[in-house]
Design a protein around this motif. Structure first.
Motif, short mmCIF file in Angstrom:
data_model
loop_
_atom_site.label_atom_id
_atom_site.label_comp_id
_atom_site.label_asym_id
_atom_site.label_seq_id
_atom_site.Cartn_x
_atom_site.Cartn_y
_atom_site.Cartn_z
N PRO A 1 19.68 -41.69 41.76
CA PRO A 1 18.68 -41.58 42.82
C PRO A 1 17.27 -41.87 42.31
CG PRO A 1 19.26 -39.40 42.02
CD PRO A 1 20.19 -40.37 41.32
N SER A 2 16.39 -42.04 43.26
CA SER A 2 14.96 -42.18 42.94
C SER A 2 14.44 -40.78 42.63
CB SER A 2 14.23 -42.80 44.13
OG SER A 2 12.88 -43.04 43.82
N PHE A 3 14.58 -40.40 41.36
CA PHE A 3 14.34 -39.03 40.91
C PHE A 3 13.71 -39.07 39.53
CE2 PHE A 3 15.86 -35.77 37.98
CZ PHE A 3 15.63 -34.57 38.63
N VAL A 4 12.69 -38.25 39.31
CA VAL A 4 12.09 -38.04 38.00
C VAL A 4 11.94 -36.54 37.83
CG1 VAL A 4 10.10 -38.43 36.53
CG2 VAL A 4 10.89 -40.25 38.05
N GLY A 5 12.55 -35.96 36.78
CA GLY A 5 12.55 -34.51 36.66
C GLY A 5 12.31 -34.04 35.23
N ARG A 6 12.05 -32.74 35.11
CA ARG A 6 11.87 -32.10 33.82
C ARG A 6 12.57 -30.75 33.83
NH1 ARG A 6 6.74 -29.12 32.23
NH2 ARG A 6 8.43 -27.73 31.56
N ARG A 7 12.80 -30.19 32.66
CA ARG A 7 13.54 -28.94 32.54
C ARG A 7 12.73 -27.73 33.00
NH1 ARG A 7 14.82 -32.42 28.54
NH2 ARG A 7 16.95 -32.45 27.65
N GLN A 8 13.41 -26.76 33.62
CA GLN A 8 12.84 -25.43 33.77
C GLN A 8 12.82 -24.80 32.39
OE1 GLN A 8 14.96 -22.71 36.37
NE2 GLN A 8 14.00 -20.93 35.41
N GLN A 9 11.67 -24.21 32.01
CA GLN A 9 11.54 -23.68 30.66
C GLN A 9 11.14 -22.21 30.60
OE1 GLN A 9 9.02 -27.19 29.12
NE2 GLN A 9 10.38 -26.76 27.41
N HIS A 10 10.94 -21.58 31.75
CA HIS A 10 10.54 -20.18 31.78
C HIS A 10 11.23 -19.48 32.94
CE1 HIS A 10 7.22 -22.45 29.88
NE2 HIS A 10 7.23 -21.45 29.02
N HIS A 11 11.44 -18.17 32.80
CA HIS A 11 12.00 -17.41 33.91
C HIS A 11 11.04 -17.33 35.08
CE1 HIS A 11 14.74 -15.45 30.78
NE2 HIS A 11 15.55 -16.03 31.63
N ASP A 12 9.75 -17.21 34.79
CA ASP A 12 8.72 -17.08 35.81
C ASP A 12 7.79 -18.28 35.70
OD1 ASP A 12 9.88 -14.54 36.21
OD2 ASP A 12 8.50 -13.62 34.78
N PHE A 13 7.74 -19.08 36.75
CA PHE A 13 6.93 -20.29 36.69
C PHE A 13 6.53 -20.72 38.10
CE2 PHE A 13 11.20 -21.78 37.41
CZ PHE A 13 11.07 -22.90 38.23
N ALA A 14 5.56 -21.62 38.15
CA ALA A 14 5.14 -22.21 39.43
C ALA A 14 5.03 -23.72 39.26
CB ALA A 14 3.81 -21.63 39.88
N VAL A 15 5.36 -24.43 40.32
CA VAL A 15 5.26 -25.88 40.35
C VAL A 15 4.46 -26.28 41.58
CG1 VAL A 15 6.56 -28.01 40.76
CG2 VAL A 15 7.36 -26.38 39.07
N ARG A 16 3.55 -27.22 41.39
CA ARG A 16 2.79 -27.76 42.52
C ARG A 16 2.79 -29.29 42.44
NH1 ARG A 16 -2.51 -23.96 43.27
NH2 ARG A 16 -1.72 -22.08 42.30
N THR A 17 2.78 -29.90 43.58
CA THR A 17 2.63 -31.35 43.65
C THR A 17 2.03 -31.70 44.99
OG1 THR A 17 3.76 -33.47 43.31
CG2 THR A 17 4.92 -31.83 44.63
N VAL A 18 1.55 -32.92 45.11
CA VAL A 18 1.06 -33.44 46.39
C VAL A 18 1.56 -34.87 46.52
CG1 VAL A 18 -1.15 -34.17 45.37
CG2 VAL A 18 -0.96 -33.86 47.85
#
Length: 521
Positions: free
Chosen positions: A371-388
């Motif tokens: 798919p048209s996908f670019v990703g990275r690993r989750q590296q912490h139990h508690d985290f936040a992700v933002r994008t626009v």
């Protein structure tokens, strides 16, 4: 500081292997169905690791077309000999198909690495190379014992000489050892060493789950027989219970520092909210000493700890990667991956400078596709992700947004898509067991949409907005346990990715992502 914090590589960095070259250390891990394959790291102090690239970064090296989730590249081993780096690994083609072993070489660990040398008649997984003092090179892996299996998943470690000039295995296959823990299955991950005149064979037993362990044997003769260490397993956490802070410890490699200390890397997991391991298997570091010719891991305790005394090496920190990727570089940062070998011109950092452009593809993250996908690993139990992103969906089939991905059957998708009555909407979809469930949706009228996910353990919350930092709640308190390997199966950890799809329909649109921010909470 006199201590360090485990894991030294957080997130799904499984099956670590490392080597020392002078005062430098290099480490590789599994990469499964993700491309580029086999991330490679550099360290000066064994604690702080800096990614310098990937070993398999060209389609000519790695064709992952059709590779199922949690298959692909397994358990690489890195070795250095006479000016050349060697990385050997297994390509697991499918769930039931061939396991093919190959190696690549490089003079510079940052690359370029050679195209694969595929080994013929080399059964098994988790291969390793051993360079003996007489100039001969040996290949090791596991296989079904020639006399047959005495119990389920009974395997043995075998060895065969490798001719580096021809890239072929030669001579007889030698059965070395079928493990210390009879009836404990899955003897694998062999590493051979010669230390103080003795040959040591370090392996993993018990599978990669809760009963995982590290065992060892030794011999005066390379081909054996091998004497079993009476202290086996020399490392395991299965006796600590499923509520231990670190579980399923195993699959190890060892190195001696330039100051004479001995250290081991191994995999392990940090469960959260019960025995749920969303980040899969991570890389841990633990010391050991030799007593009467056998290794004693973390003397006095015998386990891997979250905080441990540092190696006697000068601390060497690397510049921390930015929390926010503004996509200003002409190349993706090394933490980013594709799902399988990228086919087609579906992503760009140059068509709109300062943005990641993902073009709509018919392929989706809900199937074993590219798919048209670019990703990275989750590296912490508690985290936040933002994008626009900026996106103009023309139909309900056209979607773009943020996905928290365990595999094609277990995921959360926060996607902007065309509305059924015109306009567009933001939707939160939970996919569990291969079935989609719409958890929340809201109509949006905007050319730009901000997306945010906040995760505390297994408590997942999703927000959106049409203006920066003005958030609307889409859903709070979703259950993150579906992203654990204990629910979803497989061997990998959760990825957080950006994607765009036309869901099986032809389309010519695209989504532009201005930034991606990942922060530890």
């Amino acid at each position: 500081m006199n201590t360090f914090t485990n894991p030294v590589l957080s997130g799904c960095y499984a099956d670590p292997s490392f080597c020392r070259v002078g005062e430098d250390y290099y480490l590789v891990t599994s990469s499964f169905e993700y491309f580029p394959g086999v991330p490679i790291f550099h360290s000066k102090d064994l604690v702080n690791w800096h990614q310098i690239g990937h070993v398999l970064d060209r389609p000519s090296q790695l064709n992952l077309d059709g590779t199922p989730c949690s298959r692909g590249i397994y358990a690489p081993t890195i070795r250095y000999h006479e000016g050349v780096f060697y990385m050997i690994t297994t390509f697991v083609v499918s769930a039931t198909g061939a396991r093919r072993n190959f190696y690549v070489t490089a003079e510079n660990p940052s690359g370029p690495w050679s195209d694969p040398v595929w080994l013929v008649d080399a059964p098994g997984i988790d291969p390793s190379l051993f360079f003996d003092g007489d100039g001969k090179v040996y290949f090791t892996a596991n296989r079904v014992p020639p006399a047959g299996q005495q119990y389920p998943k009974h395997m043995e470690i075998y060895m065969q000489e490798l001719d580096l000039q021809s890239g072929r295995l030669t001579g007889p296959k030698y059965s070395l050892w079928d493990g210390a823990l009879k009836q404990i299955h899955a003897q694998e991950a062999p590493h051979l060493y010669k230390i103080d005149g003795l040959y040591y064979l370090l392996i993993a037993e018990g599978g990669t789950g809760f009963t995982h362990s590290v065992t060892i044997a030794r011999s005066e003769v390379l081909t054996g027989p091998y004497e079993v260490c009476k202290m086996n397993p020399i490392l395991t956490h299965r006796h600590l219970g499923q509520q231990a802070p670190i579980v399923n410890v195993g699959h190890a490699d060892i190195v001696q520092t330039q100051h004479g200390e001995w250290w081991m890397v191994c995999l392990g997991s940090r469960p959260r909210g019960g025995y749920y391991r969303n980040m899969g298997r991570e890389t841990f570091l633990v010391p050991f000493v030799w007593e009467e010719g056998w290794p004693v891991v973390n003397p006095g305790k015998g386990i891997v700890e979250l905080e441990m005394a540092r190696p006697s090496l000068a601390e060497h920190r690397w510049a921390a990667p930015p929390a926010c990727d503004h996509f200003d570089s002409p190349e993706l940062a090394p933490q980013w991956n594709f799902l399988r070998t990228p086919r087609g011109d579906y992503w760009s950092l140059t068509e709109r400078p300062g943005h990641l452009r993902l073009k709509l593809k018919a392929d989706t993250v809900m199937a074993e596709q590219n798919p048209s996908f670019v990703g990275r690993r989750q590296q912490h139990h508690d985290f936040a992700v933002r994008t626009v992103l900026e996106f103009r969906p023309q139909s309900p089939a056209q979607a773009a947004g943020l996905v928290l991905l365990q595999n094609d059957a277990f995921q959360y998708r926060m996607e902007w898509r065309g509305g059924t009555e015109g306009g567009s909407e933001i939707c939160l979809v939970r996919r569990s067991g291969g079935t989609d469930e719409l958890l929340a949706s809201a109509m949006v009228a905007a050319d730009k949409l901000y997306l945010k996910t906040e995760v505390y353990g297994q408590h997942f919350s999703f927000y959106y907005g049409t203006q920066s930092e003005r958030w609307h709640t889409l859903l709070e308190g979703a259950d993150g346990r579906i992203l654990s390997t204990d629910v979803a199966g497989g061997f990998s950890g959760t990825y957080i990715g950006l994607y765009a799809s036309s869901n099986g329909q032809p389309a010519a649109g695209y989504a532009d992502f201005d930034y991606f921010e990942y922060t530890r909470l």
